[in-house]
Design a protein around this motif. Structure first.
Motif: not given
Length: 169
Positions: A1-7, A106-109
């Motif tokens: 997921m792109i969010e995981d990569i960003f974090l 959590a990426p959803g945050r």
């Protein structure tokens, strides 16, 4: 997921830049770290204190929900008092805490909103702000270190080799 990569990238980048600042601090004397060329300039020591305050406020408080205890004015008012190794340790602790918060988020945050320094931002914007702000001041510290020492800091010599250890550009 792109969010995981960003974090992951955000936490990795803060740690990489922290290493560069620590390297600069290790090359400088106490007097060089606290040198101000004029009343409108900040010393490297001020910049390190400022980065610690900014990261703690934006990530610790804004993202991690810790108390906001920042005294921003004191970051710039300091004229000394901490040795380069003490500044390095303070920065390491600050970034270790912040990187942990970012990595465990959590990426959803990311789209959640927060008010930090009177700015209404998403969690993603807060993290991006910190990485960008940290990068800008790291560049200032690197430039000042080059001026004060006359040394090539050598951070990009690995690009001329077939394999290198850097995983973050």
């Amino acid at each position: 997921m792109i969010e995981d990569i960003f974090l992951k990238f955000s936490a990795d980048k803060l740690e990489q830049l922290t290493g560069r600042i620590q390297d600069c601090l290790g090359r400088l004397s106490y007097d060089q770290v606290w040198l101000r060329n004029n009343d409108n300039a900040n010393s490297i020591g001020n910049l390190v204190l400022h980065l610690c305050g900014n990261v703690t406020q934006w990530i610790g408080y804004g993202v991690g929900g810790q108390p906001d205890l920042r005294d921003r004015d004191s970051e710039f008012a300091a004229l000394g008092g901490l040795q380069p190794n003490e500044l390095s340790q303070r920065l390491q602790t600050t970034i270790s805490d912040a990187a942990g918060i970012i990595r465990n988020l959590a990426p959803g945050r990311l789209p959640d909103t927060r008010t930090i320094q009177k700015y209404d931002v998403t969690v993603m914007e807060a993290i991006l702000h910190v990485v960008e702000h940290f990068s800008q001041h790291t560049g200032q510290i690197m430039f000042a270190t080059k001026l004060l020492t006359g040394q090539d800091l050598g951070y990009y010599k690995h690009l001329g080799k077939p394999a290198h250890f850097e995983t973050t550009p």
